[in-house]
Design an enzyme around this catalytic site. Structure first.
Site: not given
Length: 229
Positions: A9, A60, A87, A115, A182, A184
């Protein structure tokens, strides 16, 4: 050979404010809307078209999909929404400024939360208003499906059934597919498609609003991938 387009997005208002967003349903920024429109223009200019789109239940991503398709004169195609493309759920970090969290916990720990495929952010209390169990759009989820926190490996686990049952199934029907999701949820898909190790996916960053094109063989193995810029 089949092509699959993945699109993160456009910039959200919390991307702009450097906040952990997760499942919080924040809107696109003005720049994010421009990024989505530009993505559509790029795709159209390069001869892309789509038969079906897949996105999350967060505005989004939904607005990015609609804005991109509008730029391509493709608003009429079906778009399927699923929480499985949401996400990663950032737990108690959602809404907090990343720099302030780094000052409190240290940059190394924040990097792990952001991460590392195995690292869990601090869990949220089920009584917290940010817990998705209070949101009507998730009322059909089971207790086990409602996250209190989530690492990248768990994000991959919830994304994979949707990948297999819907995205792969559409590609097998020779439909041209775009997935707008998203950072992730797309990182988890890329980890799966590219067979990335946990260490490799830790270094992976997917920019907002830039189409990522995958060329796949009949067994869904990557032939090549590239950003359309």
């Amino acid at each position: 050979m089949e092509k699959l387009v993945l699109l993160r997005h456009g910039q959200s208002v919390w991307n702009l404010e450097n906040r952990f967003t997760g499942w919080t349903d924040v809107d696109l920024s003005a720049e994010g809307i421009q990024q989505a429109a530009h993505a559509g223009e790029l795709l159209k200019k390069n001869g892309y078209t789509f038969d079906i789109g897949f996105t999350s239940v967060l505005k989004r991503a939904i607005k990015t999909m609609h804005t991109t398709l509008e730029a391509m004169d493709l608003l009429w195609i079906p778009v399927q929404k699923s929480w499985r493309l949401n996400e990663r759920f950032y737990g108690a970090l959602q809404g907090l400024n990343k720099e302030e969290v780094a000052a409190q916990y240290g940059e190394e720990q924040v990097l792990k939360w952001r991460r590392s495929p195995q690292e869990h952010p601090p869990a949220i209390d089920p009584n917290d208003s940010r817990f998705p169990g209070h949101d009507i759009r998730y009322q059909h989820l089971t207790h086990r499906e409602l996250p209190l926190t989530e690492n990248l490996s768990e994000t991959l686990t919830r994304v994979m059934p949707f990948w297999t049952e819907h995205i792969m199934a559409s590609i097998r029907k020779q439909q041209k597919v775009i997935v707008c999701a998203h950072g992730n949820s797309l990182r988890s898909l890329v980890q799966y498609i590219d067979h990335l190790s946990d260490e490799e996916v830790t270094q992976l960053d997917i920019p907002t609003g830039v189409p990522l094109v995958y060329e796949l063989d009949d067994n869904f193995n990557r032939i090549r991938h590239y950003y359309l810029e």
